[in-house]
Enzyme design. Structure first.
Site, PDB file in Angstrom:
ATOM      1  N   CYS A 156      12.074  34.735  27.254  1.00  0.00           N
ATOM      2  CA  CYS A 156      12.634  34.114  26.058  1.00  0.00           C
ATOM      3  C   CYS A 156      14.033  33.592  26.374  1.00  0.00           C
ATOM      4  O   CYS A 156      14.863  34.325  26.908  1.00  0.00           O
ATOM      5  CB  CYS A 156      12.685  35.149  24.939  1.00  0.00           C
ATOM      6  SG  CYS A 156      13.649  34.584  23.529  1.00  0.00           S
TER       7      CYS A 156
ATOM      8  N   CYS B 282       7.750  35.024  22.644  1.00  0.00           N
ATOM      9  CA  CYS B 282       8.682  36.082  22.996  1.00  0.00           C
ATOM     10  C   CYS B 282       8.103  37.369  22.411  1.00  0.00           C
ATOM     11  O   CYS B 282       7.697  37.409  21.260  1.00  0.00           O
ATOM     12  CB  CYS B 282      10.057  35.775  22.385  1.00  0.00           C
ATOM     13  SG  CYS B 282      11.154  37.202  22.374  1.00  0.00           S
TER      14      CYS B 282
ATOM     15  N   LYS C 235      -2.850  -2.250   7.814  1.00  0.00           N
ATOM     16  CA  LYS C 235      -1.990  -1.118   8.171  1.00  0.00           C
ATOM     17  C   LYS C 235      -0.905  -1.589   9.125  1.00  0.00           C
ATOM     18  O   LYS C 235      -1.203  -2.216  10.143  1.00  0.00           O
ATOM     19  CB  LYS C 235      -2.817  -0.022   8.857  1.00  0.00           C
ATOM     20  CG  LYS C 235      -3.914   0.549   7.980  1.00  0.00           C
ATOM     21  CD  LYS C 235      -3.395   1.566   6.990  1.00  0.00           C
ATOM     22  CE  LYS C 235      -3.306   2.910   7.595  1.00  0.00           C
ATOM     23  NZ  LYS C 235      -4.108   3.959   7.073  1.00  0.00           N
TER      24      LYS C 235
ATOM     25  N   CYS D 209      14.323  40.408  19.159  1.00  0.00           N
ATOM     26  CA  CYS D 209      14.968  39.185  19.669  1.00  0.00           C
ATOM     27  C   CYS D 209      15.827  38.569  18.566  1.00  0.00           C
ATOM     28  O   CYS D 209      15.348  38.342  17.450  1.00  0.00           O
ATOM     29  CB  CYS D 209      13.895  38.198  20.122  1.00  0.00           C
ATOM     30  SG  CYS D 209      14.540  36.551  20.453  1.00  0.00           S
TER      31      CYS D 209
ATOM     32  N   TYR E 163      -2.137   0.282 -10.137  1.00  0.00           N
ATOM     33  CA  TYR E 163      -2.664  -0.958  -9.577  1.00  0.00           C
ATOM     34  C   TYR E 163      -4.111  -1.247  -9.928  1.00  0.00           C
ATOM     35  O   TYR E 163      -4.674  -2.234  -9.459  1.00  0.00           O
ATOM     36  CB  TYR E 163      -2.504  -0.973  -8.048  1.00  0.00           C
ATOM     37  CG  TYR E 163      -3.035   0.265  -7.358  1.00  0.00           C
ATOM     38  CD1 TYR E 163      -2.157   1.236  -6.902  1.00  0.00           C
ATOM     39  CD2 TYR E 163      -4.402   0.466  -7.190  1.00  0.00           C
ATOM     40  CE1 TYR E 163      -2.635   2.378  -6.288  1.00  0.00           C
ATOM     41  CE2 TYR E 163      -4.875   1.604  -6.582  1.00  0.00           C
ATOM     42  CZ  TYR E 163      -3.994   2.562  -6.134  1.00  0.00           C
ATOM     43  OH  TYR E 163      -4.468   3.694  -5.529  1.00  0.00           O
TER      44      TYR E 163
ATOM     45  N   LYS F 238       0.873  -1.178   0.000  1.00  0.00           N
ATOM     46  CA  LYS F 238       0.000   0.000   0.000  1.00  0.00           C
ATOM     47  C   LYS F 238       0.905   1.222   0.000  1.00  0.00           C
ATOM     48  O   LYS F 238       1.518   1.561   1.004  1.00  0.00           O
ATOM     49  CB  LYS F 238      -0.895  -0.018   1.232  1.00  0.00           C
ATOM     50  CG  LYS F 238      -1.881   1.135   1.274  1.00  0.00           C
ATOM     51  CD  LYS F 238      -2.882   0.903   2.399  1.00  0.00           C
ATOM     52  CE  LYS F 238      -3.915   1.995   2.504  1.00  0.00           C
ATOM     53  NZ  LYS F 238      -3.388   3.332   2.589  1.00  0.00           N
TER      54      LYS F 238
HETATM   55  S1  IVH Z   1      -6.710  -0.490  -4.153  1.00  0.00           S
HETATM   56  C1  IVH Z   1     -11.072  -0.265  -5.006  1.00  0.00           C
HETATM   57  N1  IVH Z   1      -4.105  -0.817  -4.079  1.00  0.00           N
HETATM   58  O1  IVH Z   1      -4.729   3.364  -0.423  1.00  0.00           O
HETATM   59  C2  IVH Z   1      -9.603  -0.298  -4.922  1.00  0.00           C
HETATM   60  N2  IVH Z   1      -5.018   1.152  -3.101  1.00  0.00           N
HETATM   61  O2  IVH Z   1      -6.939   3.468   1.853  1.00  0.00           O
HETATM   62  C3  IVH Z   1      -9.104   0.645  -3.915  1.00  0.00           C
HETATM   63  N3  IVH Z   1      -3.346   2.680  -2.182  1.00  0.00           N
HETATM   64  O3  IVH Z   1      -7.066   5.563  -1.627  1.00  0.00           O
HETATM   65  C4  IVH Z   1      -7.686   0.935  -3.938  1.00  0.00           C
HETATM   66  N4  IVH Z   1      -1.575   1.487  -2.719  1.00  0.00           N
HETATM   67  O4  IVH Z   1      -4.909   5.576  -2.841  1.00  0.00           O
HETATM   68  C5  IVH Z   1      -5.138  -0.021  -3.743  1.00  0.00           C
HETATM   69  N5  IVH Z   1      -1.817  -1.220  -4.127  1.00  0.00           N
HETATM   70  C6  IVH Z   1      -2.843  -0.427  -3.797  1.00  0.00           C
HETATM   71  C7  IVH Z   1      -2.663   0.801  -3.135  1.00  0.00           C
HETATM   72  C8  IVH Z   1      -3.791   1.563  -2.796  1.00  0.00           C
HETATM   73  C9  IVH Z   1      -2.018   2.602  -2.151  1.00  0.00           C
HETATM   74  C10 IVH Z   1      -4.128   3.783  -1.605  1.00  0.00           C
HETATM   75  C11 IVH Z   1      -5.234   4.275  -2.468  1.00  0.00           C
HETATM   76  C12 IVH Z   1      -6.449   4.331  -1.596  1.00  0.00           C
HETATM   77  C13 IVH Z   1      -5.930   4.067  -0.227  1.00  0.00           C
HETATM   78  C14 IVH Z   1      -6.941   3.209   0.517  1.00  0.00           C
END
Ligand code: IVH
Length: 504
Positions: A406, A424, A312, A429, A224, A115
């Site tokens: 200060c 300050c 995440k 200064c 992607y 991501k």
């Molecule tokens: S798929 C319907 N793939 O992450 C498909 N998103 O929180 C939705 N993002 O707004 C997105 N890398 O900008 C997808 N390999 C990846 C990604 C990706 C980054 C971002 C994307 C999206 C956010 C989602």
């Protein structure tokens, strides 16, 4: 909490979240770390669920993402650019897998991709030629950034095939970590405000109006997804990515097809380690149903597809000791406390300072000199103190008291009503004057080449200037006695100062 208190809390949270979200999406200058934003959003969601009488279509919980900035022409996306639901641990991922099973999708495969923590874009090619680009905006409407995106050198302007009438694809523009670090070093030199993280730097770059500046920022893109197309079809995510590669489009080589949730978990563990070695930031991994026909069985909510989820990475934290707390004085006199830390290695770099923001933050977290603390990188870049390890106290810790004068000029400081910062009050200064001259000379202001922190320091120390007006009386011979200033650089500086008189 009674009804009136709930209404007030909801209104307050909505206003605050809107302010943070505008700062993030419109000004590229986040005010709080992402996880703090998520926490407040969850708090609001919980309250809204409990008190449905205060429902409001304009609430930040009802929006997909940021709103559209006024400066760029709004464009409607061919199909909504959805966001992703977040998963934070194994349990969330197993629940996702079970939901797939319940919807009748079992014995399937998942494609797992990094991501990217960048700027989400939709880019169109017509008959194999670059045609347009838009930011994601709120998912339905984005901003037309065709011009800025065209200036990205690494983006192919022609596909390897010209027989595809239309291809609109989604990707993430990002700034490599090295480029980001160099850019911020340069901005610091020029006295310009720093970008909080590579994502903001990428987003700020695409909104630049100077094509050369955009090219110099060396942005990259990974694609992607296909949003709309004519003349092609793909049946899996794997094929989709290979097709994009065949067309000459950049696709992240880091990806894996998994056949069970345990394979997914193994890959996530691998990437949790590997991510610091990549030359771009990723904030998690996206897990997608590979078979595109199966996706239709699951569908989407108004915000998220049900066939994908974003894992995440946990915020990375490290324990260290606060050795001292020092105060920095800014251009406006704002006194900002910073913790000097015992150096500690965290998420790819050694940290020895963390921002403490202001007096209230120090008091709320009860941070004392000598305390063991947990630190984390906010937005993966600026380190901050998350909490104090109170069980490690031995009584030798010292309370920090915000100085009422200060620390640089010794003149009285005040904390204006309704503000978090002590200031300050002395307009002369030395710390303020130094920052003011730097700010005045910065690219975005008078753009005086060669007037960086080292030179400003020397000019002030030598008594050659006391404020910005004095710059305009400097002569070449005044500068020659300064260290590391030769005939040529002295002449250049005087010329640059003179040239700034022509600025609007
Ligand atoms: S798929 C319907 N793939 O992450 C498909 N998103 O929180 C939705 N993002 O707004 C997105 N890398 O900008 C997808 N390999 C990846 C990604 C990706 C980054 C971002 C994307 C999206 C956010 C989602």
């Amino acid at each position: 909490m009674n009804e009136e208190q709930a209404r007030q809390s909801i209104e307050h949270l909505r206003a605050e979240l809107k302010r943070y979200s505008d700062a993030y999406y419109l000004d590229d200058a986040p005010l709080i770390p992402d996880h703090e934003f998520d926490r407040l959003l969850h708090e609001l969601q919980a309250l809204e669920q409990q008190w449905p009488q205060f429902d409001d279509a304009d609430s930040p919980t009802q929006r997909v993402g940021g709103s559209v900035a006024a400066r760029f022409t709004p464009v409607r996306h061919a199909a909504p650019l959805l966001s992703l639901e977040n998963a934070f641990d194994e349990m969330d991922l197993k629940a996702f897998w079970q939901r797939l099973g319940k919807a009748g999708v079992s014995n399937t495969s998942l494609l797992v991709e990094p991501k990217m923590d960048g700027l989400s874009l939709s880019i169109s090619y017509r008959n194999g030629r670059y045609a347009a680009a838009a930011t994601r905006g709120d998912g339905t409407m984005g901003e037309d950034v065709s011009w800025g995106v065209k200036a990205i050198k690494s983006l192919p302007k022609r596909l390897k095939r010209s027989d595809i009438p239309l291809l609109t694809i989604r990707g993430e523009a990002y700034m490599p970590k090295q480029v980001f670090a160099a850019l911020n070093r340069e901005r610091e030199e020029n006295g310009e405000p720093l970008f909080a993280n590579p994502r903001n730097a990428a987003s700020g770059s695409i909104r630049q109006l100077d094509a050369q500046v955009i090219a110099d920022r060396k942005l990259q893109i990974f694609f992607y997804d296909i949003i709309a197309s004519e003349g092609i079809s793909v049946s899996t995510q794997e094929d989709l990515l290979s097709l994009l590669e065949e067309l000459g489009l950049p696709v992240n080589p880091e990806r894996r097809l998994c056949h069970s949730i345990s394979e997914v978990l193994d890959y996530l563990a691998e990437m949790t380690e590997k991510r610091h070695a990549l030359d771009y930031d990723i904030d998690g991994m996206v897990i997608k149903l590979n078979d595109i026909a199966e996706r239709a069985d699951l569908g989407s909510t108004i915000k998220f597809p049900r066939w994908a989820i974003a894992y995440k990475f946990p915020p990375e934290q490290a324990e260290t000791v606060v050795e001292d707390i020092v105060i920095g004085v800014g251009r406006t006199g704002a006194m900002t406390p910073t913790a000097c830390l015992k150096p500690v290695f965290l998420a790819g770099s050694t940290i020895s300072r963390a921002t403490l923001h202001n007096e209230d933050n120090i008091r709320d977290k009860d941070i004392r000199i000598g305390d063991h603390v947990m630190i984390q990188k906010a937005g993966d870049v600026i380190p901050e103190v998350v909490r104090v390890c109170k069980d490690k106290r031995d009584g030798s810790e010292r309370l920090f008291i915000m100085p009422q004068v200060c620390p640089v000029c010794g003149q009285p400081a005040v904390r204006p009503e309704g503000e978090a910062a002590w200031r300050c009050q002395n307009t002369h200064c030395p710390a303020r004057v130094f920052e003011q001259v730097l700010h005045f000379a910065a690219k975005k202001a008078m753009d005086i080449d060669g007037l960086g922190p080292a030179v400003v320091r020397q000019l002030l120390d030598a008594g050659l200037i006391a404020d910005v007006a004095d710059l305009y009386h400097l002569k070449q011979e005044d500068l020659l006695p300064l260290e590391r200033v030769g005939e040529k650089s002295a002449a250049n500086l005087v010329a640059a100062i003179a040239a700034s008189k022509q600025n609007s």
